[in-house]
Motif scaffolding. Structure first.
Motif, PDB file in Angstrom:
ATOM      1  N   LYS A   5       0.873  -1.175   0.000  1.00 31.47           N
ATOM      2  CA  LYS A   5       0.000   0.000   0.000  1.00 31.47           C
ATOM      3  C   LYS A   5       0.906   1.220   0.000  1.00 31.47           C
ATOM      4  O   LYS A   5       1.430   1.619   1.030  1.00 31.47           O
ATOM      5  CB  LYS A   5      -0.915  -0.010   1.232  1.00 31.47           C
ATOM      6  CG  LYS A   5      -2.008   1.047   1.175  1.00 31.47           C
ATOM      7  CD  LYS A   5      -2.977   0.902   2.338  1.00 31.47           C
ATOM      8  CE  LYS A   5      -4.097   1.932   2.247  1.00 31.47           C
ATOM      9  NZ  LYS A   5      -5.053   1.794   3.381  1.00 31.47           N
ATOM     10  N   SER A   7       2.976   4.651   0.098  1.00 35.01           N
ATOM     11  CA  SER A   7       2.857   5.886   0.872  1.00 35.01           C
ATOM     12  C   SER A   7       3.141   7.120   0.020  1.00 35.01           C
ATOM     13  O   SER A   7       2.887   8.234   0.464  1.00 35.01           O
ATOM     14  CB  SER A   7       3.819   5.851   2.067  1.00 35.01           C
ATOM     15  OG  SER A   7       5.169   5.809   1.610  1.00 35.01           O
ATOM     16  N   LYS A  50      -1.911  -3.095   9.731  1.00 36.82           N
ATOM     17  CA  LYS A  50      -0.806  -2.148   9.565  1.00 36.82           C
ATOM     18  C   LYS A  50       0.248  -2.718   8.625  1.00 36.82           C
ATOM     19  O   LYS A  50       0.692  -2.054   7.697  1.00 36.82           O
ATOM     20  CB  LYS A  50      -0.170  -1.802  10.908  1.00 36.82           C
ATOM     21  CG  LYS A  50       1.014  -0.842  10.765  1.00 36.82           C
ATOM     22  CD  LYS A  50       1.699  -0.570  12.095  1.00 36.82           C
ATOM     23  CE  LYS A  50       2.901   0.366  11.899  1.00 36.82           C
ATOM     24  NZ  LYS A  50       3.624   0.627  13.176  1.00 36.82           N
ATOM     25  N   GLY A 238       4.541   0.404   3.759  1.00 34.97           N
ATOM     26  CA  GLY A 238       4.197   1.183   2.575  1.00 34.97           C
ATOM     27  C   GLY A 238       5.299   2.104   2.091  1.00 34.97           C
ATOM     28  O   GLY A 238       5.311   2.524   0.931  1.00 34.97           O
ATOM     29  N   ASN A 239       6.250   2.412   2.984  1.00 35.70           N
ATOM     30  CA  ASN A 239       7.355   3.280   2.582  1.00 35.70           C
ATOM     31  C   ASN A 239       8.378   2.575   1.698  1.00 35.70           C
ATOM     32  O   ASN A 239       9.269   3.227   1.137  1.00 35.70           O
ATOM     33  CB  ASN A 239       8.044   3.868   3.818  1.00 35.70           C
ATOM     34  CG  ASN A 239       7.205   4.925   4.489  1.00 35.70           C
ATOM     35  OD1 ASN A 239       6.755   5.870   3.843  1.00 35.70           O
ATOM     36  ND2 ASN A 239       6.957   4.761   5.777  1.00 35.70           N
ATOM     37  N   ARG A 242       9.233   3.826  -1.817  1.00 40.16           N
ATOM     38  CA  ARG A 242      10.278   4.813  -2.070  1.00 40.16           C
ATOM     39  C   ARG A 242      11.514   4.149  -2.685  1.00 40.16           C
ATOM     40  O   ARG A 242      12.190   4.740  -3.530  1.00 40.16           O
ATOM     41  CB  ARG A 242      10.643   5.540  -0.771  1.00 40.16           C
ATOM     42  CG  ARG A 242       9.459   6.295  -0.152  1.00 40.16           C
ATOM     43  CD  ARG A 242       9.751   6.749   1.265  1.00 40.16           C
ATOM     44  NE  ARG A 242       8.589   7.339   1.900  1.00 40.16           N
ATOM     45  CZ  ARG A 242       8.277   8.633   1.876  1.00 40.16           C
ATOM     46  NH1 ARG A 242       9.072   9.486   1.251  1.00 40.16           N
ATOM     47  NH2 ARG A 242       7.199   9.077   2.485  1.00 40.16           N
ATOM     48  N   LEU A 276       9.223  11.546   5.951  1.00 42.04           N
ATOM     49  CA  LEU A 276       9.612  10.501   6.907  1.00 42.04           C
ATOM     50  C   LEU A 276      10.273  11.117   8.127  1.00 42.04           C
ATOM     51  O   LEU A 276      10.865  12.202   8.042  1.00 42.04           O
ATOM     52  CB  LEU A 276      10.599   9.526   6.252  1.00 42.04           C
ATOM     53  CG  LEU A 276      10.088   8.638   5.119  1.00 42.04           C
ATOM     54  CD1 LEU A 276      11.218   7.753   4.613  1.00 42.04           C
ATOM     55  CD2 LEU A 276       8.926   7.780   5.596  1.00 42.04           C
TER      56      LEU A 276
END
Length: 329
Positions: A5, A7, A50, A238-239, A242, A276
């Motif tokens: 998911k 971010s 989460k 989700g990060n 990046r 972040l």
């Protein structure tokens, strides 16, 4: 990654499959992959809204669970769901014992599973059953490495990438045959399935590179590096989009990498960390010389012991070159 998911705004993730891919080159020399499975067979503990909200949504109905715990209201429970279940509800463990959240021991087996149809996944790709498959632009190897290994790096060539896959290591989990947290070899992330001549297998990977073929880039990721206090250096979940964003830039040919002894790592600031909490870039991408010297030595010993004379010369040469670069750090 299969059910990420994201971010970052502007990103959309669709799922083809979560475990197995069958790959072949098409007539235009493009590597393509299909998912030969009908569903997902996931490890339950640690999965929650989460860590993997898409998986939780997928298995919310029409699903088989093995060795999980059951709540008195007819629901299911495993470690990681403590914030999603009433703490006072009665639970029957996978062994049939009465239990409540906060009691000693574990309610679910560490390798308990959910088995659910893929077409229930809310982000399933419309071409997930297309016999032509989907194009593969990158192959990403990953291992759970608490120290020494950077967040992401790119192979400098196809043979270098095959060597990275052959040298893959990871901290053991409940899905493997080891119980303690040890750093074990996991070649090509397929240790449990190695039932054939591994040297021949590596030779097959090397033979894939042929004139006229568009070879995918190869990357290595490590979401699990810890600082000296035992905290994760990267927020994960989700990060991780990046890191994928940076890899896609590299696939598109963008100059956002610099050469290191182990491969191409992100040039400072090229990975989007906006929004972040403080990210210790230097530590995330540091390469402790002594650590890597020992890592290469141990890898060479492992391949000598396990593969011996069947190890392709290209892999030996890549390991020797890596050792020389590390020694020169």
């Amino acid at each position: 990654m299969a059910m990420l998911k994201p971010s970052l705004p502007g990103w959309k993730v669709q799922c083809i499959g979560d475990d197995i891919a069958w790959m072949r080159f098409d007539k235009e020399g493009r590597l393509r992959a299909i998912n030969p499975e009908a569903g997902f067979f996931g490890v339950a503990p640690g999965t929650n809204t989460k860590t993997n909200p898409i998986a939780m949504s997928t298995c919310s109905k029409n699903t088989l669970f093995t060795n999980v715990a059951m709540t008195d209201d007819g629901g299911i429970f495993w470690e990681g769901m403590e914030k999603e279940v009433d703490r006072n509800i009665g639970i029957t463990t996978w062994l049939g014992n009465r239990w409540k959240i906060g009691d000693e021991g574990k309610a679910a087996h560490p390798n308990s599973r959910f088995c659910t149809p893929a077409d229930q996944c809310p982000i399933i790709h419309p071409k997930w059953e297309d016999p032509e498959g989907v194009p593969i632009d990158a192959i990403v190897f990953g291992g759970r490495r608490p120290e020494g290994v950077p967040l992401v790096y790119e192979a400098t060539s196809w043979s270098h990438g095959v060597m990275i896959g052959a040298s893959l290591k990871s901290e053991t989990t409940a899905a493997a045959e080891f119980k303690a947290k040890l750093i074990m070899h996991d070649p090509m992330a397929m240790r449990p399935f190695m039932g054939y001549n591994f040297g021949d297998y590596l030779r097959h990977w090397l033979s894939m590179e042929q004139p006229g073929r568009r070879m995918p880039k190869i990357f290595h990721v490590n979401w699990f590096r810890l600082d000296d206090k035992g905290n994760f250096l990267w927020p994960g979940f989700g990060n991780n989009i990046r890191v994928i964003d940076w890899m896609c830039k590299r696939v598109d040919g963008e100059d956002v990498a610099k050469l290191s002894p182990v491969g191409l790592i992100p040039s400072k600031g090229s990975l989007n960390t906006e929004g972040l909490p403080r990210v210790d870039w230097d530590e995330l991408f540091s390469l402790p010389k002594q650590y890597w010297q020992e890592d290469v030595r141990e890898t060479k010993q492992f391949l000598d012991d396990q593969v011996g004379c069947d190890l392709p010369a290209e892999i030996r040469e890549e390991l020797e070159a890596l050792q020389e670069r590390v020694d020169s750090m």
